[in-house]
Design a protein around this motif. Structure first.
Motif, mmCIF file in Angstrom:
data_model
loop_
_atom_site.group_PDB
_atom_site.id
_atom_site.type_symbol
_atom_site.label_atom_id
_atom_site.label_comp_id
_atom_site.label_asym_id
_atom_site.label_seq_id
_atom_site.Cartn_x
_atom_site.Cartn_y
_atom_site.Cartn_z
ATOM 1 N N THR A 88 32.018 41.345 37.319
ATOM 2 C CA THR A 88 32.769 40.251 36.516
ATOM 3 C C THR A 88 32.106 39.657 35.202
ATOM 4 O OG1 THR A 88 33.733 39.601 38.724
ATOM 5 C CG2 THR A 88 34.186 37.983 36.889
ATOM 6 N N SER A 131 38.615 45.756 41.260
ATOM 7 C CA SER A 131 38.443 44.733 40.234
ATOM 8 C C SER A 131 39.747 44.460 39.310
ATOM 9 C CB SER A 131 37.332 45.171 39.237
ATOM 10 O OG SER A 131 37.706 46.261 38.437
ATOM 11 N N LEU A 157 30.494 33.999 35.440
ATOM 12 C CA LEU A 157 30.581 35.100 34.649
ATOM 13 C C LEU A 157 29.047 36.008 34.587
ATOM 14 C CD1 LEU A 157 33.278 34.279 31.889
ATOM 15 C CD2 LEU A 157 33.523 35.477 34.175
ATOM 16 N N CYS A 216 36.178 42.715 32.370
ATOM 17 C CA CYS A 216 36.401 42.634 33.768
ATOM 18 C C CYS A 216 36.257 41.293 34.295
ATOM 19 C CB CYS A 216 35.113 43.289 34.492
ATOM 20 S SG CYS A 216 35.035 43.195 36.285
ATOM 21 N N THR A 217 37.602 40.865 34.525
ATOM 22 C CA THR A 217 37.731 39.472 34.886
ATOM 23 C C THR A 217 37.840 39.140 36.413
ATOM 24 O OG1 THR A 217 40.013 39.928 34.926
ATOM 25 C CG2 THR A 217 39.412 39.264 32.748
ATOM 26 N N GLY A 218 37.395 40.153 37.185
ATOM 27 C CA GLY A 218 37.392 39.848 38.442
ATOM 28 C C GLY A 218 36.750 41.159 39.081
#
Length: 320
Positions: free
Chosen positions: A294, A313, A27, A276-278
């Protein structure tokens, strides 16, 4: 009148006995320690108030900004309900080892005992090692007496429900639910603004000085839900759409599987937060463009009601 824009904050990093280094590797958080367990992304918990790191309001903390512009930041409905209090806390967690087994009191108990909100929360699993698991609730309905007997005998684990997890799993944890994040998991956590936790078992761990962490056995007794609970949330993410994960009295969380463009039109009742997890994306507001990746967490003041997202994303979209 101030010109409002998407706000980002300096992460508040927390070392934990169970923490690791994935908040940096996954992260992009600026950690220097081998045991960083939490990154508090947006917080108004006393002594842990988030400071803005971009734009016109850079250097102000979130409470100062809300004090100046309560409705513009929080939204009309949120301000009417909570006054100038920001009602949610956003975190990323890295569990290198099992967390303690714990639970959180409801609003009534938390108010009476700690002058705090309760702590209803949700988890979105961002990364999970093979065989990773969570502990959530009881295997079968239990009772205060049975629970105390197993606490006394150090056999509490035998009563509890272990749930295997994978990336993308979502869990909604109501107050009173016994829970623990297991080793090898990175999680995005959304919760009420509260730091009240009752720790009931800590795997008999000791710190560098040989001391065990405090347990809250007595406080927990009245707060526990002794019934079984179904916490896992099933959902379907639709590309370039906002799909519901959790809708509760404290927050609403959707997931956006962004692959291209999405225009968002909203009212000014509530702020919006993106985690934003990816992947990565850009946000277009009027003539301005903002880029994110991310691990970024973005607060959109309620007064911003129309903007465009573009990129590839996975985003959690949270409102009240």
């Amino acid at each position: 009148m101030a010109s409002f824009y998407p706000l980002t904050f300096h992460p508040i990093l927390k070392e934990r006995i169970w923490g690791g280094t994935k908040l940096k590797t996954y992260l992009n958080k600026p950690i220097n320690s081998e045991i960083t367990g939490e990154s508090w992304e947006i917080s108004t918990v006393p002594n842990d108030v988030s400071v803005i790191k971009n734009g016109l309001f850079k250097g102000k903390n979130i409470n100062e900004l809300i004090d100046l512009y309560p409705e513009e930041i929080l939204g009309k409905t949120v301000f009417a309900r909570f006054g100038k209090q920001f009602p949610l806390l956003f975190k990323y967690l890295d569990a290198r080892e099992d967390l303690s087994i714990q639970l959180h009191p409801n609003d009534e108990l938390a108010k009476a005992r700690h002058n705090s909100f309760g702590k209803t929360e949700m988890w979105y699993v961002m990364q999970a090692d093979e065989n990773a698991r969570l502990i959530i609730g009881f295997k079968e309905d239990s009772s205060r007496e049975e629970y105390l007997e197993h606490i006394e005998n150090k056999t509490l684990i035998s009563l509890l429900n272990e749930v295997p997890v994978k990336k993308g799993d979502v869990f909604f944890l109501e107050t009173g639910t016994i829970h623990a994040i297991g080793a090898g998991i990175v999680i995005a956590e959304i919760q009420q603004t509260s730091d009240v936790t009752y720790r009931i078992y800590d795997w008999d761990r000791v710190d560098a000085n040989g001391n065990e962490r405090e347990l809250h056995t007595e406080l927990a007794l009245d707060a526990i839900n002794y019934k079984t609970t179904s916490s896992k949330k099933e959902y379907k993410a639709i590309e370039n759409n906002s799909s519901s994960l959790v809708d509760c009295p404290y927050f609403k969380t959707n997931i956006i599987s962004l692959n291209g463009e999405l225009i968002i039109e909203k009212n000014n009742d509530s702020f919006m937060v993106f985690m934003c997890t990816g992947g990565s994306f850009e946000l277009f507001l009027k003539d301005e463009k903002y880029a994110y990746q991310t691990g970024d967490t973005i607060l959109l003041p309620a007064i911003l009601t129309s903007f465009k997202l573009k990129g590839t994303s996975t985003l959690l979209e949270i409102t009240v």
